[in-house]
Enzyme design. Structure first.
Site, PDB file in Angstrom:
ATOM      1  N   HIS A  52       1.499   4.690  -2.859  1.00  0.00           N
ATOM      2  CA  HIS A  52       1.805   6.215  -2.328  1.00  0.00           C
ATOM      3  C   HIS A  52       2.983   6.750  -2.848  1.00  0.00           C
ATOM      4  O   HIS A  52       3.058   7.789  -3.465  1.00  0.00           O
ATOM      5  CB  HIS A  52       1.472   6.541  -0.946  1.00  0.00           C
ATOM      6  CG  HIS A  52       0.341   6.222  -0.400  1.00  0.00           C
ATOM      7  ND1 HIS A  52      -0.749   6.606  -0.990  1.00  0.00           N
ATOM      8  CD2 HIS A  52      -0.155   5.582   0.867  1.00  0.00           C
ATOM      9  CE1 HIS A  52      -1.974   6.282  -0.415  1.00  0.00           C
ATOM     10  NE2 HIS A  52      -1.435   5.835   0.688  1.00  0.00           N
TER      11      HIS A  52
ATOM     12  N   HIS B 244       0.778  -1.218  -0.161  1.00  0.00           N
ATOM     13  CA  HIS B 244       0.061  -0.141  -0.028  1.00  0.00           C
ATOM     14  C   HIS B 244       0.947   1.220   0.031  1.00  0.00           C
ATOM     15  O   HIS B 244       0.751   2.263  -0.868  1.00  0.00           O
ATOM     16  CB  HIS B 244      -0.829   0.020   1.224  1.00  0.00           C
ATOM     17  CG  HIS B 244      -1.871   1.228   1.352  1.00  0.00           C
ATOM     18  ND1 HIS B 244      -3.157   1.306   0.925  1.00  0.00           N
ATOM     19  CD2 HIS B 244      -1.673   2.246   1.908  1.00  0.00           C
ATOM     20  CE1 HIS B 244      -3.536   2.513   1.068  1.00  0.00           C
ATOM     21  NE2 HIS B 244      -2.622   3.286   1.621  1.00  0.00           N
ATOM     22  N   GLU B 245       1.877   1.403   0.918  1.00  0.00           N
ATOM     23  CA  GLU B 245       2.651   2.576   1.058  1.00  0.00           C
ATOM     24  C   GLU B 245       3.451   2.639  -0.002  1.00  0.00           C
ATOM     25  O   GLU B 245       3.761   3.931  -0.640  1.00  0.00           O
ATOM     26  CB  GLU B 245       3.245   2.492   2.355  1.00  0.00           C
ATOM     27  CG  GLU B 245       2.424   2.536   3.530  1.00  0.00           C
ATOM     28  CD  GLU B 245       1.430   3.495   3.721  1.00  0.00           C
ATOM     29  OE1 GLU B 245       1.543   4.395   3.192  1.00  0.00           O
ATOM     30  OE2 GLU B 245       0.392   3.115   4.489  1.00  0.00           O
TER      31      GLU B 245
END
Length: 310
Positions: A270, A266-267
């Site tokens: 980003h 997920h990160e």
């Protein structure tokens, strides 16, 4: 005499320590403080516009942190009045998370509010990045065009076309058991995008960095870690991805810990420029539960392709 008694007792105590099970796969620091704080939302069950309840200011703070609420008069941001502005913000939150937008704090809303999440907000400068805005992509198996639910950061920041190889380093505060899960997450993104990644030593310069932090560490990414967020990362070219060290983390799925690789996926999204997704199955969906394992979804890949082909 006392010293003769002390020696065998000390020896037995040392054996006990050496034989005790070692929880090397997760942080030993409990997150009871986070749980108790989030549980305060349960006291708001049934609250709606017109109510004045002791914990409403905490709901306002939550919605403000993730972009849903912005009071012109800051006095109202900290009171316990359930007003029109809060009702509108709550309806938007409910819509984003597939909950009937009633404006009432019901069970489904509470369940989502107490679910730990990424620290990156859903709404930035009034733009709701969890709602589709006409983006479409063509299915590879048909001529049907479907709406995508990925999003980008404000201004669509991304790495330049000449920067497809990114280096990353682990800060010295990263536990050894976290390194392989994060490296595996980078490999998964590499196999699905035009990017390549390589780890460098802690003391070397890198495009990206991974660390474990707690509280207000002044990283400038987003709000300090609190009871709501478990990790956060910056948009390109910021390159910083930090776990909250106060949470429990695991290499394999564990009922009382967050899955290191899933959160890393997920990160890293980003770090590459993706915002949050409305699709529950997408890795860029904002929330994570203990023991939850996720992988890259078609919506995540479509988002990266759209961002870098734009």
């Amino acid at each position: 005499m006392a010293s003769k008694i002390f020696q065998p007792i000390s020896f037995i105590f040392l054996i006990f320590i050496l034989l005790a099970p070692i929880g090397h796969a997760k942080r030993s620091t409990p997150s009871d403080k986070k749980s108790s704080s989030l549980d305060s939302f349960k006291k708001l069950k049934g609250c709606h516009k017109g109510n004045h309840t002791k914990e409403i200011h905490k709901l306002k703070a939550y919605l403000e942190q993730f972009g849903y609420l912005n009071y012109p008069n800051k006095t109202h941001a900290t009171d316990d009045d359930f007003d029109d502005i809060l009702e509108s913000a709550l309806k938007t939150y409910q819509k984003n998370y597939h909950i009937k937008p009633s404006g009432i704090v019901d069970d489904a809303t509470i369940s989502k509010l107490i679910t730990p999440r990424c620290g990156v907000p859903d709404i930035v400068n009034g733009t709701n990045y969890m709602q589709p805005r006409g983006k479409k992509h063509k299915s590879s198996s048909s001529n049907i065009h479907t709406v995508s639910h990925y999003s980008f950061f404000d201004g669509n920041p991304k790495w330049p076309s000449t920067k497809t190889h990114l280096t990353y380093r682990f800060l010295s505060n990263v536990p050894s058991y976290a390194i392989n899960p994060v490296a595996s997450a980078f490999q998964k993104w590499e196999s699905s995008t035009h990017f390549t990644f390589a780890q460098v030593q802690t003391n070397q310069n890198s495009d990206l960095e991974i660390g474990f932090f707690r509280g207000n560490h002044g990283d400038g990414i987003q709000n300090a870690f609190d009871e709501k967020s478990i990790a956060h990362a910056s948009a390109p070219p910021g390159g910083r991805f930090h776990y909250d060290e106060d949470d429990k983390w695991s290499v394999e799925p564990a009922a009382d810990a967050f899955h290191l690789e899933s959160v890393a996926l997920h990160e890293i999204g980003h770090l590459l420029g993706l915002g949050h997704s409305l699709v529950n199955a997408a890795i860029m969906y904002p929330t994570f539960s203990h023991g939850e394992v996720k992988n890259l979804d078609a919506d995540d890949i479509a988002g990266i392709i759209a961002l870098y082909n734009h």
